[in-house]
Design a protein around this motif. Structure first.
Motif, PDB file in Angstrom:
ATOM      1  N   SER A 167     -27.854 104.737  -9.687  1.00 24.38           N
ATOM      2  CA  SER A 167     -26.833 103.697  -9.715  1.00 24.38           C
ATOM      3  C   SER A 167     -27.375 102.439  -9.067  1.00 24.38           C
ATOM      4  O   SER A 167     -27.900 102.471  -7.946  1.00 24.38           O
ATOM      5  CB  SER A 167     -25.573 104.164  -8.977  1.00 24.38           C
ATOM      6  N   LEU A 168     -27.240 101.318  -9.780  1.00 25.02           N
ATOM      7  CA  LEU A 168     -27.679 100.015  -9.281  1.00 25.02           C
ATOM      8  C   LEU A 168     -26.438  99.190  -8.979  1.00 25.02           C
ATOM      9  O   LEU A 168     -25.664  98.873  -9.880  1.00 25.02           O
ATOM     10  CB  LEU A 168     -28.526  99.284 -10.332  1.00 25.02           C
ATOM     11  N   GLY A 169     -26.233  98.856  -7.727  1.00 20.97           N
ATOM     12  CA  GLY A 169     -25.082  98.047  -7.372  1.00 20.97           C
ATOM     13  C   GLY A 169     -25.105  96.703  -8.082  1.00 20.97           C
ATOM     14  O   GLY A 169     -26.164  96.080  -8.224  1.00 20.97           O
ATOM     15  N   ALA A 170     -23.939  96.246  -8.515  1.00 16.56           N
ATOM     16  CA  ALA A 170     -23.876  94.995  -9.267  1.00 16.56           C
ATOM     17  C   ALA A 170     -24.301  93.799  -8.440  1.00 16.56           C
ATOM     18  O   ALA A 170     -24.781  92.798  -8.985  1.00 16.56           O
ATOM     19  CB  ALA A 170     -22.453  94.778  -9.795  1.00 16.56           C
ATOM     20  N   LEU A 171     -24.149  93.871  -7.115  1.00 12.67           N
ATOM     21  CA  LEU A 171     -24.489  92.744  -6.263  1.00 12.67           C
ATOM     22  C   LEU A 171     -25.849  92.893  -5.593  1.00 12.67           C
ATOM     23  O   LEU A 171     -26.237  92.037  -4.791  1.00 12.67           O
ATOM     24  CB  LEU A 171     -23.408  92.535  -5.207  1.00 12.67           C
ATOM     25  N   ALA A 172     -26.582  93.943  -5.913  1.00 14.73           N
ATOM     26  CA  ALA A 172     -27.984  93.997  -5.484  1.00 14.73           C
ATOM     27  C   ALA A 172     -28.737  92.885  -6.203  1.00 14.73           C
ATOM     28  O   ALA A 172     -28.490  92.612  -7.381  1.00 14.73           O
ATOM     29  CB  ALA A 172     -28.588  95.355  -5.822  1.00 14.73           C
ATOM     30  N   THR A 173     -29.621  92.215  -5.504  1.00  7.55           N
ATOM     31  CA  THR A 173     -30.357  91.131  -6.147  1.00  7.55           C
ATOM     32  C   THR A 173     -31.411  91.682  -7.093  1.00  7.55           C
ATOM     33  O   THR A 173     -31.808  92.856  -7.008  1.00  7.55           O
ATOM     34  CB  THR A 173     -31.042  90.227  -5.118  1.00  7.55           C
ATOM     35  N   MET A 202     -31.876  85.381  -5.418  1.00  6.83           N
ATOM     36  CA  MET A 202     -30.452  85.051  -5.409  1.00  6.83           C
ATOM     37  C   MET A 202     -29.670  85.770  -6.501  1.00  6.83           C
ATOM     38  O   MET A 202     -28.532  86.204  -6.283  1.00  6.83           O
ATOM     39  CB  MET A 202     -30.274  83.537  -5.594  1.00  6.83           C
ATOM     40  N   ALA A 203     -30.254  85.885  -7.683  1.00  6.53           N
ATOM     41  CA  ALA A 203     -29.544  86.434  -8.849  1.00  6.53           C
ATOM     42  C   ALA A 203     -29.207  87.905  -8.634  1.00  6.53           C
ATOM     43  O   ALA A 203     -30.024  88.681  -8.132  1.00  6.53           O
ATOM     44  CB  ALA A 203     -30.391  86.260 -10.101  1.00  6.53           C
ATOM     45  N   THR A 204     -28.013  88.301  -9.074  1.00  3.82           N
ATOM     46  CA  THR A 204     -27.576  89.684  -8.923  1.00  3.82           C
ATOM     47  C   THR A 204     -27.654  90.420 -10.252  1.00  3.82           C
ATOM     48  O   THR A 204     -27.743  89.811 -11.327  1.00  3.82           O
ATOM     49  CB  THR A 204     -26.125  89.734  -8.428  1.00  3.82           C
ATOM     50  N   ASN A 205     -27.603  91.739 -10.179  1.00  2.00           N
ATOM     51  CA  ASN A 205     -27.666  92.553 -11.405  1.00  2.00           C
ATOM     52  C   ASN A 205     -26.485  92.273 -12.332  1.00  2.00           C
ATOM     53  O   ASN A 205     -26.657  92.130 -13.549  1.00  2.00           O
ATOM     54  CB  ASN A 205     -27.699  94.039 -11.037  1.00  2.00           C
ATOM     55  N   GLY A 206     -25.294  92.199 -11.765  1.00  3.39           N
ATOM     56  CA  GLY A 206     -24.127  91.934 -12.592  1.00  3.39           C
ATOM     57  C   GLY A 206     -24.178  90.554 -13.221  1.00  3.39           C
ATOM     58  O   GLY A 206     -23.905  90.381 -14.412  1.00  3.39           O
ATOM     59  N   GLY A 207     -24.559  89.558 -12.436  1.00  2.00           N
ATOM     60  CA  GLY A 207     -24.658  88.209 -12.961  1.00  2.00           C
ATOM     61  C   GLY A 207     -25.727  88.073 -14.018  1.00  2.00           C
ATOM     62  O   GLY A 207     -25.576  87.304 -14.980  1.00  2.00           O
ATOM     63  N   ASN A 208     -26.807  88.825 -13.860  1.00  2.00           N
ATOM     64  CA  ASN A 208     -27.889  88.780 -14.847  1.00  2.00           C
ATOM     65  C   ASN A 208     -27.381  89.186 -16.222  1.00  2.00           C
ATOM     66  O   ASN A 208     -27.716  88.566 -17.236  1.00  2.00           O
ATOM     67  CB  ASN A 208     -29.032  89.698 -14.394  1.00  2.00           C
TER      68      ASN A 208
END
Length: 330
Positions: free
Chosen positions: A67-73, A105-111
Protein backbone atom coordinates in the motif's frame (compact mmCIF):
# COMPACT_ATOMS: atom_id res chain seq x y z
CA UNK A 1 -4.87 34.21 -9.72
CA UNK A 2 -8.46 34.65 -8.59
CA UNK A 3 -9.53 34.97 -4.94
CA UNK A 4 -10.33 31.69 -3.18
CA UNK A 5 -11.00 30.38 0.30
CA UNK A 6 -8.19 28.36 1.86
CA UNK A 7 -8.95 25.66 4.43
CA UNK A 8 -6.45 23.29 6.04
CA UNK A 9 -7.55 19.97 7.57
CA UNK A 10 -5.73 17.34 9.57
CA UNK A 11 -8.36 14.60 9.79
CA UNK A 12 -10.79 12.96 7.41
CA UNK A 13 -13.98 13.54 9.39
CA UNK A 14 -14.61 17.05 8.05
CA UNK A 15 -13.71 16.46 4.42
CA UNK A 16 -17.25 15.75 3.27
CA UNK A 17 -18.57 19.05 4.60
CA UNK A 18 -15.64 21.02 3.25
CA UNK A 19 -16.10 19.82 -0.31
CA UNK A 20 -19.89 19.48 -0.33
CA UNK A 21 -20.49 23.15 0.41
CA UNK A 22 -19.41 24.02 -3.10
CA UNK A 23 -18.98 21.93 -6.21
CA UNK A 24 -16.06 24.16 -7.13
CA UNK A 25 -13.65 22.95 -4.43
CA UNK A 26 -10.25 21.33 -4.91
CA UNK A 27 -8.05 19.25 -2.67
CA UNK A 28 -4.40 20.29 -2.55
CA UNK A 29 -1.36 18.45 -1.21
CA UNK A 30 1.96 19.26 -2.88
CA UNK A 31 0.24 21.70 -5.23
CA UNK A 32 2.81 21.27 -7.99
CA UNK A 33 0.15 21.14 -10.73
CA UNK A 34 -2.89 22.83 -9.19
CA UNK A 35 -1.10 26.05 -8.26
CA UNK A 36 0.36 26.39 -11.76
CA UNK A 37 -3.11 25.98 -13.25
CA UNK A 38 -4.57 28.54 -10.86
CA UNK A 39 -1.87 31.05 -11.76
CA UNK A 40 -2.65 30.53 -15.45
CA UNK A 41 -6.39 31.05 -14.73
CA UNK A 42 -7.15 27.55 -16.00
CA UNK A 43 -8.34 26.22 -12.65
CA UNK A 44 -10.63 28.57 -10.70
CA UNK A 45 -11.59 26.84 -7.43
CA UNK A 46 -13.68 28.84 -4.98
CA UNK A 47 -12.23 26.76 -2.13
CA UNK A 48 -8.86 25.03 -1.75
CA UNK A 49 -8.76 22.32 0.91
CA UNK A 50 -5.18 21.65 2.04
CA UNK A 51 -4.93 17.95 2.94
CA UNK A 52 -1.16 17.78 3.36
CA UNK A 53 -1.55 17.22 7.10
CA UNK A 54 -3.68 14.08 6.79
CA UNK A 55 -2.16 10.75 7.96
CA UNK A 56 -1.98 9.24 4.47
CA UNK A 57 1.77 8.98 3.96
CA UNK A 58 2.52 5.41 5.02
CA UNK A 59 4.07 2.86 2.66
CA UNK A 60 3.53 -0.63 4.04
CA UNK A 61 2.95 -4.27 3.27
CA UNK A 62 -0.64 -5.45 3.27
CA UNK A 63 -2.05 -8.93 2.80
CA UNK A 64 -2.70 -8.29 -0.89
CA UNK A 65 0.66 -6.67 -1.65
CA UNK A 66 1.90 -3.15 -0.96
CA UNK A 67 0.00 0.00 0.00
CA UNK A 68 1.32 3.41 -1.05
CA UNK A 69 -0.13 6.29 0.92
CA UNK A 70 -1.66 8.96 -1.30
CA UNK A 71 0.30 11.71 0.46
CA UNK A 72 3.67 9.98 0.35
CA UNK A 73 5.88 12.03 -1.94
CA UNK A 74 7.15 10.70 -5.22
CA UNK A 75 10.69 10.76 -3.82
CA UNK A 76 9.72 8.76 -0.73
CA UNK A 77 7.88 6.22 -2.86
CA UNK A 78 10.55 5.75 -5.51
CA UNK A 79 13.28 5.27 -2.91
CA UNK A 80 11.37 3.04 -0.49
CA UNK A 81 13.09 -0.36 -0.12
CA UNK A 82 9.85 -2.30 -0.61
CA UNK A 83 9.16 -0.49 -3.86
CA UNK A 84 12.71 -0.70 -5.20
CA UNK A 85 12.97 -4.42 -4.42
CA UNK A 86 9.54 -5.64 -5.47
CA UNK A 87 8.30 -3.05 -8.01
CA UNK A 88 11.40 -1.52 -9.64
CA UNK A 89 9.34 -0.51 -12.68
CA UNK A 90 7.50 1.98 -10.49
CA UNK A 91 10.75 3.39 -9.13
CA UNK A 92 12.08 3.87 -12.65
CA UNK A 93 8.89 5.56 -13.83
CA UNK A 94 8.75 7.98 -10.91
CA UNK A 95 12.41 8.93 -11.24
CA UNK A 96 11.86 9.64 -14.93
CA UNK A 97 9.33 12.33 -14.06
CA UNK A 98 9.87 16.05 -13.58
CA UNK A 99 12.90 16.99 -11.44
CA UNK A 100 14.21 16.12 -8.01
CA UNK A 101 12.79 19.28 -6.50
CA UNK A 102 9.29 18.57 -7.82
CA UNK A 103 9.41 14.90 -6.82
CA UNK A 104 10.18 16.05 -3.27
CA UNK A 105 6.87 17.94 -3.20
CA UNK A 106 4.56 15.96 -5.52
CA UNK A 107 2.40 13.29 -3.90
CA UNK A 108 1.23 9.94 -5.24
CA UNK A 109 -2.41 10.97 -5.28
CA UNK A 110 -1.69 14.28 -6.95
CA UNK A 111 0.49 12.59 -9.55
CA UNK A 112 -2.48 10.53 -10.72
CA UNK A 113 -4.59 13.68 -11.02
CA UNK A 114 -2.20 15.87 -12.97
CA UNK A 115 -3.74 17.46 -16.02
CA UNK A 116 -2.64 17.60 -19.64
CA UNK A 117 0.18 19.86 -20.79
CA UNK A 118 -1.58 20.69 -24.06
CA UNK A 119 -0.64 24.26 -25.01
CA UNK A 120 -4.24 25.05 -25.98
CA UNK A 121 -5.43 23.94 -22.54
CA UNK A 122 -3.05 26.35 -20.83
CA UNK A 123 -3.74 29.28 -23.17
CA UNK A 124 -7.05 30.80 -22.06
CA UNK A 125 -7.26 32.83 -25.27
CA UNK A 126 -7.60 29.63 -27.32
CA UNK A 127 -10.56 27.24 -27.63
CA UNK A 128 -10.34 24.11 -25.47
CA UNK A 129 -13.18 21.74 -24.65
CA UNK A 130 -11.27 20.40 -21.65
CA UNK A 131 -10.95 23.85 -20.09
CA UNK A 132 -14.17 25.37 -21.48
CA UNK A 133 -16.63 22.68 -22.66
CA UNK A 134 -18.24 23.49 -25.98
CA UNK A 135 -15.59 26.00 -27.08
CA UNK A 136 -13.88 23.62 -29.51
CA UNK A 137 -10.49 21.91 -29.71
CA UNK A 138 -7.75 24.22 -30.94
CA UNK A 139 -5.24 21.39 -31.19
CA UNK A 140 -7.40 19.24 -33.48
CA UNK A 141 -6.42 21.28 -36.55
CA UNK A 142 -3.68 23.34 -34.89
CA UNK A 143 -0.15 22.51 -33.76
CA UNK A 144 -0.49 18.97 -32.44
CA UNK A 145 3.06 17.61 -32.27
CA UNK A 146 2.69 16.45 -28.65
CA UNK A 147 -0.86 15.17 -28.90
CA UNK A 148 -2.64 11.81 -29.00
CA UNK A 149 -2.43 9.11 -31.64
CA UNK A 150 -4.79 6.71 -29.81
CA UNK A 151 -8.26 7.14 -28.34
CA UNK A 152 -8.76 10.78 -29.23
CA UNK A 153 -12.11 12.24 -30.20
CA UNK A 154 -13.25 15.22 -32.22
CA UNK A 155 -13.68 17.00 -28.90
CA UNK A 156 -10.14 16.51 -27.59
CA UNK A 157 -6.74 15.23 -28.73
CA UNK A 158 -4.84 15.93 -25.49
CA UNK A 159 -2.57 13.39 -23.78
CA UNK A 160 -2.11 12.39 -20.17
CA UNK A 161 1.39 13.57 -19.20
CA UNK A 162 2.36 11.43 -16.19
CA UNK A 163 4.91 8.64 -15.85
CA UNK A 164 3.98 6.97 -12.56
CA UNK A 165 0.52 5.99 -13.84
CA UNK A 166 2.02 4.15 -16.81
CA UNK A 167 3.87 1.83 -14.44
CA UNK A 168 0.81 1.47 -12.21
CA UNK A 169 -1.21 0.32 -15.24
CA UNK A 170 1.44 -2.28 -16.04
CA UNK A 171 1.36 -3.47 -12.41
CA UNK A 172 -2.47 -3.70 -12.21
CA UNK A 173 -2.69 -1.29 -9.30
CA UNK A 174 -5.84 -0.50 -7.34
CA UNK A 175 -6.79 3.06 -6.30
CA UNK A 176 -8.51 3.34 -2.92
CA UNK A 177 -10.93 6.26 -2.59
CA UNK A 178 -12.69 7.83 0.38
CA UNK A 179 -16.23 8.88 -0.49
CA UNK A 180 -17.82 12.08 0.90
CA UNK A 181 -20.09 10.00 3.16
CA UNK A 182 -17.08 8.37 4.80
CA UNK A 183 -17.27 5.10 2.90
CA UNK A 184 -14.58 3.70 0.67
CA UNK A 185 -14.47 2.22 -2.79
CA UNK A 186 -11.72 0.69 -4.88
CA UNK A 187 -11.10 1.39 -8.54
CA UNK A 188 -8.76 -0.65 -10.76
CA UNK A 189 -6.20 1.69 -12.26
CA UNK A 190 -7.42 0.73 -15.74
CA UNK A 191 -10.80 2.31 -14.86
CA UNK A 192 -9.43 5.39 -13.11
CA UNK A 193 -8.54 7.63 -16.07
CA UNK A 194 -10.88 8.29 -19.00
CA UNK A 195 -10.73 8.72 -22.74
CA UNK A 196 -12.04 12.13 -23.84
CA UNK A 197 -15.17 11.13 -25.78
CA UNK A 198 -17.67 14.00 -25.60
CA UNK A 199 -16.66 14.99 -22.04
CA UNK A 200 -12.92 15.75 -22.17
CA UNK A 201 -13.24 18.02 -19.12
CA UNK A 202 -13.47 14.81 -17.05
CA UNK A 203 -9.97 13.38 -16.73
CA UNK A 204 -10.87 10.61 -14.29
CA UNK A 205 -13.82 8.69 -12.86
CA UNK A 206 -13.48 10.38 -9.48
CA UNK A 207 -16.74 11.72 -8.08
CA UNK A 208 -17.06 15.15 -6.52
CA UNK A 209 -15.60 15.17 -3.02
CA UNK A 210 -13.84 11.80 -3.31
CA UNK A 211 -10.29 11.63 -2.01
CA UNK A 212 -7.52 9.24 -3.02
CA UNK A 213 -6.24 7.62 0.18
CA UNK A 214 -3.89 4.94 -1.15
CA UNK A 215 -2.65 3.04 -4.17
CA UNK A 216 -2.31 -0.72 -3.78
CA UNK A 217 0.07 -2.94 -5.73
CA UNK A 218 -0.86 -6.64 -5.90
CA UNK A 219 1.54 -9.37 -4.82
CA UNK A 220 1.27 -10.93 -8.28
CA UNK A 221 2.83 -7.86 -9.89
CA UNK A 222 6.09 -8.64 -8.09
CA UNK A 223 6.56 -11.43 -10.66
CA UNK A 224 7.66 -8.69 -13.05
CA UNK A 225 10.36 -7.37 -10.72
CA UNK A 226 13.27 -9.12 -12.41
CA UNK A 227 12.32 -8.21 -15.96
CA UNK A 228 10.89 -4.72 -16.26
CA UNK A 229 12.00 -1.44 -17.74
CA UNK A 230 10.66 2.08 -18.08
CA UNK A 231 11.76 4.05 -21.12
CA UNK A 232 10.97 7.73 -21.55
CA UNK A 233 11.88 9.46 -24.81
CA UNK A 234 11.96 13.24 -24.44
CA UNK A 235 13.63 16.38 -25.71
CA UNK A 236 15.99 16.64 -22.74
CA UNK A 237 17.01 14.37 -19.88
CA UNK A 238 15.25 16.20 -17.04
CA UNK A 239 12.21 18.37 -16.42
CA UNK A 240 10.60 17.42 -19.73
CA UNK A 241 7.47 15.50 -20.61
CA UNK A 242 7.67 12.44 -22.83
CA UNK A 243 7.16 12.37 -26.55
CA UNK A 244 6.61 8.62 -26.05
CA UNK A 245 7.06 6.48 -22.95
CA UNK A 246 6.94 2.70 -22.48
CA UNK A 247 6.41 0.64 -19.33
CA UNK A 248 7.42 -2.93 -20.17
CA UNK A 249 7.19 -5.86 -17.75
CA UNK A 250 7.75 -9.57 -18.42
CA UNK A 251 7.15 -12.62 -16.25
CA UNK A 252 9.66 -15.17 -17.56
CA UNK A 253 9.95 -18.88 -16.85
CA UNK A 254 13.29 -20.09 -18.19
CA UNK A 255 13.30 -18.47 -21.61
CA UNK A 256 9.51 -18.43 -22.09
CA UNK A 257 7.29 -15.40 -21.48
CA UNK A 258 4.42 -16.33 -19.16
CA UNK A 259 2.93 -12.85 -18.84
CA UNK A 260 3.60 -9.49 -20.46
CA UNK A 261 2.53 -5.93 -19.78
CA UNK A 262 3.28 -3.10 -22.20
CA UNK A 263 1.82 0.32 -21.45
CA UNK A 264 2.40 3.39 -23.60
CA UNK A 265 2.58 6.93 -22.28
CA UNK A 266 2.04 10.33 -23.93
CA UNK A 267 0.08 8.79 -26.80
CA UNK A 268 -3.49 9.01 -25.44
CA UNK A 269 -5.74 10.78 -22.94
CA UNK A 270 -4.80 8.04 -20.46
CA UNK A 271 -2.03 5.41 -20.18
CA UNK A 272 -2.52 3.14 -23.19
CA UNK A 273 -2.13 -0.62 -22.77
CA UNK A 274 -0.74 -2.32 -25.88
CA UNK A 275 -2.82 -5.50 -25.68
CA UNK A 276 -1.88 -6.53 -29.25
CA UNK A 277 1.78 -6.55 -28.28
CA UNK A 278 1.12 -8.51 -25.10
CA UNK A 279 -0.83 -11.17 -27.02
CA UNK A 280 2.10 -11.71 -29.38
CA UNK A 281 4.59 -12.05 -26.52
CA UNK A 282 2.79 -14.44 -24.16
CA UNK A 283 3.85 -18.08 -24.55
CA UNK A 284 6.80 -17.26 -26.80
CA UNK A 285 10.51 -17.72 -26.25
CA UNK A 286 12.67 -14.67 -25.70
CA UNK A 287 13.91 -13.43 -29.04
CA UNK A 288 14.87 -9.96 -30.35
CA UNK A 289 12.98 -10.69 -33.57
CA UNK A 290 9.86 -11.37 -31.50
CA UNK A 291 10.24 -8.01 -29.79
CA UNK A 292 10.52 -6.23 -33.12
CA UNK A 293 7.35 -7.90 -34.40
CA UNK A 294 5.49 -7.17 -31.17
CA UNK A 295 6.54 -3.51 -31.26
CA UNK A 296 4.97 -3.04 -34.68
CA UNK A 297 1.68 -4.45 -33.42
CA UNK A 298 1.54 -1.86 -30.64
CA UNK A 299 0.92 0.90 -33.17
CA UNK A 300 -1.11 -0.87 -35.83
CA UNK A 301 -4.27 1.02 -34.80
CA UNK A 302 -2.65 4.42 -34.30
CA UNK A 303 -4.40 7.49 -35.73
CA UNK A 304 -1.76 10.20 -35.95
CA UNK A 305 -2.66 13.83 -36.47
CA UNK A 306 -1.06 16.30 -38.86
CA UNK A 307 2.11 16.94 -36.83
CA UNK A 308 2.64 13.83 -34.70
CA UNK A 309 3.02 10.91 -37.13
CA UNK A 310 6.61 10.66 -35.88
CA UNK A 311 5.24 9.08 -32.69
CA UNK A 312 4.42 5.88 -34.57
CA UNK A 313 7.96 4.98 -35.61
CA UNK A 314 9.44 6.48 -32.45
CA UNK A 315 7.02 4.44 -30.37
CA UNK A 316 7.75 1.22 -32.22
CA UNK A 317 11.47 1.65 -31.63
CA UNK A 318 10.85 2.54 -27.98
CA UNK A 319 8.71 -0.56 -27.36
CA UNK A 320 11.33 -2.84 -28.92
CA UNK A 321 14.09 -1.21 -26.89
CA UNK A 322 12.14 -1.39 -23.63
CA UNK A 323 11.41 -5.10 -24.18
CA UNK A 324 15.06 -5.76 -24.94
CA UNK A 325 16.04 -4.04 -21.68
CA UNK A 326 13.37 -5.89 -19.72
CA UNK A 327 14.64 -9.21 -21.10
CA UNK A 328 18.25 -8.20 -20.28
CA UNK A 329 19.26 -8.38 -23.94
CA UNK A 330 20.59 -4.81 -23.93
Amino acid sequence: MRPFEYVRVDNTSSLADLTAITSNAKFMAGGTNLLDLMKEDVERPARVVDISGLPLKQIQRIHSGLSLGALATNTETANHPLVRENYPLLTQAILAGASGQLRNMATNGGNLLQRTRCNYFYDTAMPCNKRDPGSGCGAREGLNKIHAIFGWSESCVATYPGDMANALHALNAIVRLREPNGGERQVPIADFHRLPGETPEQDTNLRQGELIVAIELPVSAAAFSGHSYYLKVRDRASYAFAMVAVAAALDIDGDTIRQARVVLGSVAHMPWRAVETEAILVGQRLDPALFQRASLAAFQNARPLKHNAYKVELGQRAVARALMRAAHFA
